[in-house]
Design a protein around this motif. Structure first.
Motif, PDB file in Angstrom:
ATOM      1  N   HIS A 154       0.904   4.118  -0.559  1.00 26.85           N
ATOM      2  CA  HIS A 154       1.464   5.236   0.219  1.00 26.85           C
ATOM      3  C   HIS A 154       1.642   4.980   1.714  1.00 26.85           C
ATOM      4  O   HIS A 154       1.769   5.933   2.490  1.00 26.85           O
ATOM      5  CB  HIS A 154       0.622   6.520   0.008  1.00 26.85           C
ATOM      6  CG  HIS A 154       0.699   7.029  -1.399  1.00 26.85           C
ATOM      7  ND1 HIS A 154      -0.257   7.837  -1.977  1.00 26.85           N
ATOM      8  CD2 HIS A 154       1.622   6.819  -2.377  1.00 26.85           C
ATOM      9  CE1 HIS A 154       0.077   8.126  -3.221  1.00 26.85           C
ATOM     10  NE2 HIS A 154       1.200   7.495  -3.499  1.00 26.85           N
ATOM     11  N   GLU A 155       1.651   3.708   2.145  1.00 29.07           N
ATOM     12  CA  GLU A 155       1.909   3.442   3.563  1.00 29.07           C
ATOM     13  C   GLU A 155       3.330   3.838   3.930  1.00 29.07           C
ATOM     14  O   GLU A 155       3.587   4.359   5.006  1.00 29.07           O
ATOM     15  CB  GLU A 155       1.684   1.950   3.874  1.00 29.07           C
ATOM     16  CG  GLU A 155       1.736   1.613   5.366  1.00 29.07           C
ATOM     17  CD  GLU A 155       3.129   1.322   5.903  1.00 29.07           C
ATOM     18  OE1 GLU A 155       3.305   1.313   7.135  1.00 29.07           O
ATOM     19  OE2 GLU A 155       4.068   1.116   5.103  1.00 29.07           O
ATOM     20  N   GLU A 156       4.250   3.596   3.006  1.00 34.78           N
ATOM     21  CA  GLU A 156       5.674   3.826   3.315  1.00 34.78           C
ATOM     22  C   GLU A 156       6.015   5.307   3.461  1.00 34.78           C
ATOM     23  O   GLU A 156       7.096   5.650   3.900  1.00 34.78           O
ATOM     24  CB  GLU A 156       6.559   3.199   2.225  1.00 34.78           C
ATOM     25  CG  GLU A 156       6.419   1.689   2.096  1.00 34.78           C
ATOM     26  CD  GLU A 156       6.948   0.930   3.310  1.00 34.78           C
ATOM     27  OE1 GLU A 156       7.445   1.573   4.239  1.00 34.78           O
ATOM     28  OE2 GLU A 156       6.844  -0.311   3.307  1.00 34.78           O
ATOM     29  N   ILE A 157       5.087   6.175   3.063  1.00 26.89           N
ATOM     30  CA  ILE A 157       5.362   7.615   3.200  1.00 26.89           C
ATOM     31  C   ILE A 157       4.326   8.284   4.104  1.00 26.89           C
ATOM     32  O   ILE A 157       4.115   9.486   4.045  1.00 26.89           O
ATOM     33  CB  ILE A 157       5.427   8.303   1.821  1.00 26.89           C
ATOM     34  CG1 ILE A 157       4.194   7.958   0.981  1.00 26.89           C
ATOM     35  CG2 ILE A 157       6.695   7.894   1.080  1.00 26.89           C
ATOM     36  CD1 ILE A 157       4.020   8.828  -0.233  1.00 26.89           C
ATOM     37  N   ALA A 173      -2.424  -6.314   8.169  1.00 28.81           N
ATOM     38  CA  ALA A 173      -1.312  -7.260   7.974  1.00 28.81           C
ATOM     39  C   ALA A 173      -0.134  -6.535   7.321  1.00 28.81           C
ATOM     40  O   ALA A 173      -0.262  -6.018   6.209  1.00 28.81           O
ATOM     41  CB  ALA A 173      -1.771  -8.423   7.104  1.00 28.81           C
ATOM     42  N   ASP A 174       0.960  -6.491   8.035  1.00 31.33           N
ATOM     43  CA  ASP A 174       2.175  -5.850   7.522  1.00 31.33           C
ATOM     44  C   ASP A 174       3.349  -6.563   8.199  1.00 31.33           C
ATOM     45  O   ASP A 174       3.253  -6.969   9.351  1.00 31.33           O
ATOM     46  CB  ASP A 174       2.144  -4.347   7.865  1.00 31.33           C
ATOM     47  CG  ASP A 174       3.130  -3.545   7.042  1.00 31.33           C
ATOM     48  OD1 ASP A 174       3.896  -4.147   6.258  1.00 31.33           O
ATOM     49  OD2 ASP A 174       3.136  -2.307   7.188  1.00 31.33           O
ATOM     50  N   ASN A 175       4.453  -6.649   7.486  1.00 27.35           N
ATOM     51  CA  ASN A 175       5.537  -7.493   7.983  1.00 27.35           C
ATOM     52  C   ASN A 175       6.087  -7.013   9.327  1.00 27.35           C
ATOM     53  O   ASN A 175       5.996  -5.828   9.657  1.00 27.35           O
ATOM     54  CB  ASN A 175       6.643  -7.567   6.945  1.00 27.35           C
ATOM     55  CG  ASN A 175       6.148  -8.252   5.679  1.00 27.35           C
ATOM     56  OD1 ASN A 175       4.978  -8.150   5.338  1.00 27.35           O
ATOM     57  ND2 ASN A 175       7.011  -8.962   5.015  1.00 27.35           N
TER      58      ASN A 175
HETATM   59 ZN    ZN Z   1       5.117  -2.465   5.428  1.00 32.10          ZN
END
Ligand code: ZN
Length: 420
Positions: A259-262, A301-303
Protein backbone atom coordinates in the motif's frame (compact mmCIF):
# COMPACT_ATOMS: atom_id res chain seq x y z
CA UNK A 1 26.76 -13.27 -5.03
CA UNK A 2 28.07 -12.20 -8.44
CA UNK A 3 26.17 -9.66 -10.52
CA UNK A 4 25.06 -12.06 -13.26
CA UNK A 5 23.51 -14.56 -10.83
CA UNK A 6 22.03 -11.68 -8.83
CA UNK A 7 20.36 -10.19 -11.93
CA UNK A 8 19.11 -13.54 -13.26
CA UNK A 9 17.47 -14.11 -9.89
CA UNK A 10 15.99 -10.61 -10.01
CA UNK A 11 14.36 -11.26 -13.39
CA UNK A 12 12.91 -14.52 -12.06
CA UNK A 13 11.57 -12.76 -8.95
CA UNK A 14 9.91 -10.04 -11.06
CA UNK A 15 8.19 -12.58 -13.31
CA UNK A 16 7.06 -14.76 -10.39
CA UNK A 17 5.59 -11.79 -8.47
CA UNK A 18 2.68 -10.30 -10.43
CA UNK A 19 0.97 -9.06 -7.21
CA UNK A 20 2.10 -8.17 -3.65
CA UNK A 21 0.60 -11.51 -2.52
CA UNK A 22 2.85 -13.42 -4.88
CA UNK A 23 5.87 -11.27 -3.99
CA UNK A 24 5.36 -12.02 -0.30
CA UNK A 25 4.81 -15.72 -0.98
CA UNK A 26 8.11 -15.79 -2.90
CA UNK A 27 9.98 -13.86 -0.22
CA UNK A 28 8.55 -16.09 2.53
CA UNK A 29 9.76 -19.12 0.55
CA UNK A 30 13.19 -17.58 0.22
CA UNK A 31 13.43 -16.82 3.96
CA UNK A 32 12.19 -20.28 4.78
CA UNK A 33 14.91 -21.81 2.59
CA UNK A 34 17.51 -19.57 4.23
CA UNK A 35 16.67 -20.93 7.70
CA UNK A 36 14.30 -18.22 8.94
CA UNK A 37 11.50 -19.54 11.14
CA UNK A 38 7.99 -18.28 10.45
CA UNK A 39 6.14 -16.57 13.30
CA UNK A 40 2.38 -16.07 13.33
CA UNK A 41 0.96 -12.89 14.82
CA UNK A 42 -1.99 -14.71 16.40
CA UNK A 43 0.31 -17.05 18.36
CA UNK A 44 2.59 -16.52 21.36
CA UNK A 45 6.21 -15.87 20.41
CA UNK A 46 9.13 -17.49 22.23
CA UNK A 47 12.17 -16.10 20.47
CA UNK A 48 15.62 -17.60 20.89
CA UNK A 49 18.71 -15.51 20.54
CA UNK A 50 20.79 -16.46 17.50
CA UNK A 51 17.78 -17.62 15.46
CA UNK A 52 16.21 -15.85 12.46
CA UNK A 53 12.50 -15.16 11.98
CA UNK A 54 9.90 -13.81 9.56
CA UNK A 55 6.28 -12.68 9.91
CA UNK A 56 3.63 -12.11 7.22
CA UNK A 57 0.54 -9.90 7.54
CA UNK A 58 -2.41 -10.10 5.12
CA UNK A 59 -0.28 -12.14 2.69
CA UNK A 60 0.96 -8.81 1.32
CA UNK A 61 3.52 -7.43 3.81
CA UNK A 62 6.48 -9.21 5.36
CA UNK A 63 9.09 -8.60 8.07
CA UNK A 64 12.18 -10.77 8.53
CA UNK A 65 14.98 -10.34 11.04
CA UNK A 66 17.98 -11.80 12.77
CA UNK A 67 17.87 -11.87 16.58
CA UNK A 68 21.40 -11.55 17.91
CA UNK A 69 22.61 -10.06 21.19
CA UNK A 70 23.50 -6.66 19.75
CA UNK A 71 20.65 -4.24 19.17
CA UNK A 72 22.11 -1.79 16.64
CA UNK A 73 19.89 -2.97 13.79
CA UNK A 74 20.25 -2.15 10.16
CA UNK A 75 16.62 -2.04 9.03
CA UNK A 76 15.87 -2.03 5.32
CA UNK A 77 12.41 -1.06 4.11
CA UNK A 78 10.74 -1.48 0.73
CA UNK A 79 7.21 -1.86 -0.64
CA UNK A 80 5.55 -4.82 -2.30
CA UNK A 81 2.88 -3.01 -4.34
CA UNK A 82 3.02 -1.38 -7.76
CA UNK A 83 0.44 0.66 -9.66
CA UNK A 84 -1.97 -1.53 -11.63
CA UNK A 85 -5.51 -2.00 -12.88
CA UNK A 86 -7.58 -3.77 -10.25
CA UNK A 87 -10.73 -5.66 -11.06
CA UNK A 88 -13.99 -4.35 -9.58
CA UNK A 89 -16.13 -6.76 -7.48
CA UNK A 90 -18.77 -7.07 -10.23
CA UNK A 91 -16.46 -6.74 -13.20
CA UNK A 92 -18.36 -7.99 -16.25
CA UNK A 93 -19.52 -5.53 -18.90
CA UNK A 94 -21.14 -7.10 -21.95
CA UNK A 95 -21.60 -4.66 -24.83
CA UNK A 96 -20.75 -4.06 -28.49
CA UNK A 97 -20.06 -7.70 -29.17
CA UNK A 98 -17.45 -8.25 -26.44
CA UNK A 99 -17.14 -8.98 -22.75
CA UNK A 100 -14.88 -6.51 -20.97
CA UNK A 101 -13.87 -5.90 -17.38
CA UNK A 102 -14.52 -2.92 -15.13
CA UNK A 103 -11.32 -1.86 -13.38
CA UNK A 104 -10.10 0.66 -10.83
CA UNK A 105 -6.73 2.37 -11.04
CA UNK A 106 -4.54 1.33 -8.12
CA UNK A 107 -1.93 3.99 -7.38
CA UNK A 108 -0.60 6.60 -9.79
CA UNK A 109 -0.14 4.49 -12.87
CA UNK A 110 0.86 5.79 -16.30
CA UNK A 111 -2.37 4.77 -18.00
CA UNK A 112 -1.17 5.17 -21.58
CA UNK A 113 1.40 2.41 -21.10
CA UNK A 114 -1.40 -0.12 -20.50
CA UNK A 115 -2.79 0.01 -24.02
CA UNK A 116 -2.01 -2.79 -26.48
CA UNK A 117 -0.34 -5.04 -23.91
CA UNK A 118 -1.13 -8.74 -23.51
CA UNK A 119 -2.62 -8.84 -20.02
CA UNK A 120 -3.06 -11.59 -17.51
CA UNK A 121 -4.80 -11.59 -14.13
CA UNK A 122 -3.56 -12.61 -10.68
CA UNK A 123 -4.32 -12.10 -7.01
CA UNK A 124 -6.32 -13.63 -4.18
CA UNK A 125 -9.75 -15.28 -4.00
CA UNK A 126 -11.68 -16.01 -0.77
CA UNK A 127 -14.09 -18.95 -0.82
CA UNK A 128 -15.95 -21.48 1.31
CA UNK A 129 -14.43 -24.94 1.15
CA UNK A 130 -16.13 -28.35 1.41
CA UNK A 131 -15.79 -28.28 5.23
CA UNK A 132 -17.55 -24.90 5.48
CA UNK A 133 -14.30 -23.11 6.26
CA UNK A 134 -13.49 -19.75 4.75
CA UNK A 135 -10.22 -20.09 2.88
CA UNK A 136 -8.28 -18.05 0.41
CA UNK A 137 -5.96 -18.94 -2.42
CA UNK A 138 -3.47 -17.09 -4.56
CA UNK A 139 -4.29 -17.43 -8.23
CA UNK A 140 -2.56 -16.52 -11.48
CA UNK A 141 -4.10 -17.03 -14.92
CA UNK A 142 -0.52 -17.02 -16.28
CA UNK A 143 -1.59 -16.44 -19.89
CA UNK A 144 -2.79 -13.45 -21.86
CA UNK A 145 -6.52 -13.27 -21.23
CA UNK A 146 -7.32 -9.64 -22.01
CA UNK A 147 -6.13 -6.52 -23.80
CA UNK A 148 -6.94 -2.79 -23.91
CA UNK A 149 -6.78 -1.85 -27.59
CA UNK A 150 -5.84 1.72 -28.47
CA UNK A 151 -8.31 3.85 -30.33
CA UNK A 152 -7.01 4.05 -33.91
CA UNK A 153 -5.52 7.37 -34.99
CA UNK A 154 -8.09 7.60 -37.79
CA UNK A 155 -10.78 7.88 -35.12
CA UNK A 156 -8.87 10.48 -33.11
CA UNK A 157 -6.66 12.61 -35.36
CA UNK A 158 -5.38 14.64 -32.42
CA UNK A 159 -4.26 11.58 -30.45
CA UNK A 160 -0.55 12.48 -30.59
CA UNK A 161 -1.19 16.04 -29.45
CA UNK A 162 -3.89 15.80 -26.87
CA UNK A 163 -5.28 12.38 -26.08
CA UNK A 164 -6.43 12.10 -22.51
CA UNK A 165 -7.59 8.94 -20.80
CA UNK A 166 -10.78 8.51 -18.82
CA UNK A 167 -10.15 5.95 -16.08
CA UNK A 168 -13.79 4.81 -15.98
CA UNK A 169 -14.53 4.40 -19.68
CA UNK A 170 -11.31 4.11 -21.70
CA UNK A 171 -9.26 1.37 -20.03
CA UNK A 172 -11.57 -1.62 -19.69
CA UNK A 173 -9.64 -4.74 -20.71
CA UNK A 174 -11.47 -6.78 -23.37
CA UNK A 175 -11.58 -10.50 -22.63
CA UNK A 176 -13.75 -12.33 -25.16
CA UNK A 177 -16.41 -12.19 -27.88
CA UNK A 178 -18.23 -15.08 -26.17
CA UNK A 179 -21.40 -13.53 -24.81
CA UNK A 180 -22.00 -16.68 -22.74
CA UNK A 181 -18.81 -16.07 -20.76
CA UNK A 182 -19.57 -16.77 -17.08
CA UNK A 183 -17.55 -15.00 -14.42
CA UNK A 184 -18.14 -17.62 -11.71
CA UNK A 185 -16.90 -20.41 -14.01
CA UNK A 186 -13.78 -18.41 -14.79
CA UNK A 187 -13.04 -17.86 -11.06
CA UNK A 188 -13.47 -21.59 -10.45
CA UNK A 189 -11.00 -22.32 -13.24
CA UNK A 190 -8.50 -19.93 -11.64
CA UNK A 191 -8.96 -21.70 -8.29
CA UNK A 192 -8.60 -25.13 -9.91
CA UNK A 193 -5.32 -23.99 -11.46
CA UNK A 194 -4.13 -23.31 -7.88
CA UNK A 195 -5.27 -26.76 -6.74
CA UNK A 196 -8.60 -25.70 -5.21
CA UNK A 197 -11.40 -27.90 -6.48
CA UNK A 198 -13.80 -27.83 -3.52
CA UNK A 199 -15.03 -24.22 -3.45
CA UNK A 200 -18.70 -24.29 -2.47
CA UNK A 201 -19.07 -20.56 -2.65
CA UNK A 202 -16.80 -17.79 -3.87
CA UNK A 203 -17.18 -14.68 -1.77
CA UNK A 204 -14.63 -12.10 -2.86
CA UNK A 205 -11.54 -11.45 -4.91
CA UNK A 206 -8.60 -9.05 -5.13
CA UNK A 207 -7.38 -9.52 -8.68
CA UNK A 208 -5.10 -7.27 -10.72
CA UNK A 209 -4.08 -7.23 -14.34
CA UNK A 210 -0.42 -7.53 -15.27
CA UNK A 211 1.66 -7.57 -18.43
CA UNK A 212 2.59 -11.07 -19.60
CA UNK A 213 5.82 -9.84 -21.21
CA UNK A 214 8.68 -11.24 -19.17
CA UNK A 215 11.42 -9.16 -17.57
CA UNK A 216 14.48 -8.94 -19.82
CA UNK A 217 17.88 -7.42 -20.34
CA UNK A 218 17.86 -4.61 -22.91
CA UNK A 219 20.66 -2.61 -24.52
CA UNK A 220 23.66 -3.28 -26.74
CA UNK A 221 25.59 -4.54 -23.72
CA UNK A 222 22.56 -5.52 -21.64
CA UNK A 223 22.96 -2.32 -19.64
CA UNK A 224 19.27 -2.19 -18.79
CA UNK A 225 16.61 -4.37 -17.21
CA UNK A 226 13.05 -3.83 -18.49
CA UNK A 227 10.07 -5.15 -16.56
CA UNK A 228 6.85 -4.34 -14.81
CA UNK A 229 7.00 -3.64 -11.05
CA UNK A 230 10.70 -2.69 -10.86
CA UNK A 231 9.31 -0.04 -8.48
CA UNK A 232 9.60 -1.54 -5.90
CA UNK A 233 10.27 -5.24 -6.31
CA UNK A 234 13.86 -4.21 -7.02
CA UNK A 235 14.24 -3.00 -3.44
CA UNK A 236 12.31 -6.01 -2.08
CA UNK A 237 14.73 -8.32 -3.88
CA UNK A 238 17.80 -6.34 -2.76
CA UNK A 239 16.67 -6.15 0.89
CA UNK A 240 15.67 -9.80 1.03
CA UNK A 241 18.95 -11.02 -0.45
CA UNK A 242 21.00 -8.70 1.76
CA UNK A 243 19.33 -10.12 4.88
CA UNK A 244 19.84 -13.69 3.63
CA UNK A 245 23.52 -12.91 2.99
CA UNK A 246 24.52 -11.39 6.34
CA UNK A 247 25.91 -13.30 9.27
CA UNK A 248 23.07 -14.12 11.69
CA UNK A 249 25.16 -12.67 14.50
CA UNK A 250 24.56 -9.25 12.89
CA UNK A 251 21.36 -7.40 13.76
CA UNK A 252 19.37 -6.81 10.58
CA UNK A 253 15.68 -6.48 9.76
CA UNK A 254 13.88 -6.27 6.44
CA UNK A 255 10.33 -4.94 6.06
CA UNK A 256 8.33 -4.87 2.84
CA UNK A 257 5.00 -3.04 3.20
CA UNK A 258 1.99 -3.14 0.93
CA UNK A 259 0.00 0.00 0.00
CA UNK A 260 2.87 2.48 -0.46
CA UNK A 261 1.50 3.50 -3.85
CA UNK A 262 -1.78 4.63 -2.28
CA UNK A 263 -0.33 6.48 0.71
CA UNK A 264 0.65 3.68 3.14
CA UNK A 265 -2.39 4.18 5.38
CA UNK A 266 -3.64 0.66 6.09
CA UNK A 267 -3.11 -2.23 8.49
CA UNK A 268 -0.25 -3.46 6.32
CA UNK A 269 1.09 -0.13 5.03
CA UNK A 270 4.03 1.74 6.55
CA UNK A 271 1.54 4.05 8.27
CA UNK A 272 -0.04 1.01 9.95
CA UNK A 273 1.07 -0.89 13.02
CA UNK A 274 2.93 -3.83 11.47
CA UNK A 275 6.59 -2.90 12.04
CA UNK A 276 5.97 -1.24 15.40
CA UNK A 277 3.93 -4.21 16.60
CA UNK A 278 6.57 -6.77 15.56
CA UNK A 279 9.38 -4.75 17.15
CA UNK A 280 7.38 -4.40 20.39
CA UNK A 281 7.00 -8.16 20.58
CA UNK A 282 10.69 -8.71 19.98
CA UNK A 283 11.81 -5.97 22.41
CA UNK A 284 9.20 -6.13 25.17
CA UNK A 285 10.81 -3.90 27.76
CA UNK A 286 10.19 -0.23 27.00
CA UNK A 287 13.75 0.72 27.90
CA UNK A 288 15.20 -2.02 25.70
CA UNK A 289 12.91 -1.01 22.80
CA UNK A 290 13.92 2.65 22.95
CA UNK A 291 17.62 1.83 23.17
CA UNK A 292 17.31 -0.43 20.14
CA UNK A 293 15.54 2.29 18.12
CA UNK A 294 18.20 4.88 18.99
CA UNK A 295 21.05 2.52 18.11
CA UNK A 296 19.51 1.47 14.77
CA UNK A 297 19.40 2.84 11.24
CA UNK A 298 16.46 2.54 8.81
CA UNK A 299 17.32 2.53 5.11
CA UNK A 300 14.19 3.09 3.05
CA UNK A 301 14.86 1.73 -0.43
CA UNK A 302 12.58 2.84 -3.24
CA UNK A 303 13.37 3.66 -6.84
CA UNK A 304 14.57 7.12 -7.87
CA UNK A 305 14.02 9.05 -11.10
CA UNK A 306 17.06 8.86 -13.39
CA UNK A 307 17.51 11.87 -15.68
CA UNK A 308 15.63 11.06 -18.89
CA UNK A 309 17.84 11.84 -21.91
CA UNK A 310 14.81 13.10 -23.89
CA UNK A 311 13.43 15.19 -21.06
CA UNK A 312 16.49 16.48 -19.15
CA UNK A 313 14.67 19.68 -18.20
CA UNK A 314 12.66 17.67 -15.65
CA UNK A 315 15.71 17.36 -13.37
CA UNK A 316 17.83 19.76 -11.37
CA UNK A 317 21.06 19.61 -13.40
CA UNK A 318 23.24 19.21 -10.31
CA UNK A 319 21.10 16.40 -8.89
CA UNK A 320 20.37 14.26 -11.92
CA UNK A 321 21.04 10.57 -11.30
CA UNK A 322 22.17 8.41 -14.20
CA UNK A 323 21.31 4.81 -14.92
CA UNK A 324 24.17 2.57 -13.74
CA UNK A 325 25.60 5.56 -11.88
CA UNK A 326 25.11 3.96 -8.46
CA UNK A 327 22.61 4.13 -5.63
CA UNK A 328 20.68 7.39 -5.43
CA UNK A 329 20.50 9.20 -2.10
CA UNK A 330 17.26 11.15 -1.94
CA UNK A 331 17.09 14.46 -0.13
CA UNK A 332 14.18 16.86 0.39
CA UNK A 333 14.20 19.97 2.55
CA UNK A 334 10.52 19.40 3.41
CA UNK A 335 11.07 15.85 4.67
CA UNK A 336 9.39 14.09 1.76
CA UNK A 337 12.58 12.04 2.11
CA UNK A 338 13.97 11.37 5.57
CA UNK A 339 17.71 11.44 4.76
CA UNK A 340 19.86 13.75 6.85
CA UNK A 341 23.57 14.54 6.84
CA UNK A 342 24.34 11.98 9.55
CA UNK A 343 22.49 9.07 7.95
CA UNK A 344 23.87 9.95 4.51
CA UNK A 345 27.39 9.97 5.95
CA UNK A 346 26.97 6.47 7.40
CA UNK A 347 25.77 5.11 4.06
CA UNK A 348 28.39 6.90 1.95
CA UNK A 349 31.19 5.87 4.27
CA UNK A 350 30.40 2.19 3.72
CA UNK A 351 29.79 2.66 -0.02
CA UNK A 352 33.18 4.37 -0.42
CA UNK A 353 34.96 1.67 1.56
CA UNK A 354 33.55 -0.88 -0.90
CA UNK A 355 34.40 1.21 -3.96
CA UNK A 356 30.68 1.68 -4.75
CA UNK A 357 29.57 5.07 -6.09
CA UNK A 358 26.47 6.97 -5.04
CA UNK A 359 24.62 9.93 -6.52
CA UNK A 360 22.28 12.57 -5.16
CA UNK A 361 18.71 13.37 -6.09
CA UNK A 362 16.75 16.48 -5.20
CA UNK A 363 13.54 17.30 -7.03
CA UNK A 364 13.51 20.56 -9.02
CA UNK A 365 12.44 23.33 -6.64
CA UNK A 366 9.54 24.22 -8.95
CA UNK A 367 8.12 20.69 -9.01
CA UNK A 368 6.29 18.67 -6.36
CA UNK A 369 8.38 15.94 -4.74
CA UNK A 370 7.13 12.38 -4.31
CA UNK A 371 7.58 10.48 -1.07
CA UNK A 372 7.87 6.94 0.22
CA UNK A 373 7.92 4.83 3.37
CA UNK A 374 11.10 6.49 4.74
CA UNK A 375 9.57 9.61 6.30
CA UNK A 376 6.52 7.66 7.53
CA UNK A 377 8.62 5.03 9.30
CA UNK A 378 10.96 7.70 10.68
CA UNK A 379 7.99 9.57 12.15
CA UNK A 380 6.33 6.48 13.61
CA UNK A 381 9.42 4.97 15.23
CA UNK A 382 11.67 7.99 15.73
CA UNK A 383 14.43 6.07 14.02
CA UNK A 384 17.38 7.59 12.13
CA UNK A 385 16.44 7.13 8.48
CA UNK A 386 17.89 7.41 5.00
CA UNK A 387 16.02 7.32 1.68
CA UNK A 388 17.85 5.66 -1.18
CA UNK A 389 16.92 3.91 -4.41
CA UNK A 390 18.03 2.60 -7.76
CA UNK A 391 17.85 5.07 -10.66
CA UNK A 392 14.89 4.23 -12.91
CA UNK A 393 13.19 5.44 -16.10
CA UNK A 394 9.45 5.27 -16.77
CA UNK A 395 8.43 4.86 -13.15
CA UNK A 396 4.82 3.62 -12.87
CA UNK A 397 4.73 2.57 -16.53
CA UNK A 398 3.62 -1.00 -17.19
CA UNK A 399 7.23 -1.53 -18.30
CA UNK A 400 9.86 0.30 -16.27
CA UNK A 401 13.58 0.41 -16.92
CA UNK A 402 16.54 0.27 -14.55
CA UNK A 403 20.25 -0.38 -14.93
CA UNK A 404 21.83 -3.81 -14.63
CA UNK A 405 24.55 -2.51 -12.26
CA UNK A 406 22.61 -0.51 -9.68
CA UNK A 407 20.59 -3.11 -7.78
CA UNK A 408 23.67 -5.26 -7.23
CA UNK A 409 25.63 -2.24 -6.03
CA UNK A 410 22.91 -1.34 -3.50
CA UNK A 411 22.89 -4.96 -2.31
CA UNK A 412 26.64 -4.84 -1.63
CA UNK A 413 26.34 -1.57 0.28
CA UNK A 414 23.51 -2.90 2.47
CA UNK A 415 25.47 -6.05 3.33
CA UNK A 416 28.49 -3.83 4.08
CA UNK A 417 26.41 -1.51 6.28
CA UNK A 418 25.18 -4.46 8.30
CA UNK A 419 28.62 -5.97 8.70
CA UNK A 420 30.31 -2.66 9.48
ZN1 ZN B 1 8.01 3.02 -5.15
Amino acid sequence: MNKQDFNEGFLGFLDASPTPFHAVQNMAGMFDNAGFKRLFEEQKWALEQGKKYFVVRNDSSIIAFTYPKNKNFLMVGAHTDSPNLKLKPNPLIKEHGVVKFGVESYGGLLLNSWFDRDLSLAGRISYLDANNLIKDALVDAKKSIAIIPSLAIHLDREANEKRSINAQTDICPIATTDSEFAWEVFLRELLAQSGVADAQEIYAHELSFYDTQKASFVGLKEEFIASARIDNLLSCYVGMLALCSVDEAKPMLFVANDHEEIGSQSAVGAEGSFLHSVLKRVFREHEEFEQMIRASLFVSADNAHAIHPNFPIKHDAAHAPRINGGTVIKVNANQRYASNAKTIARFCNVAASLGEVTQNFVMRSDMACGSTIGPITAAKLGIDTLDVGAPTYAMHSIRELCGSDDAHSLYKILVGLCER
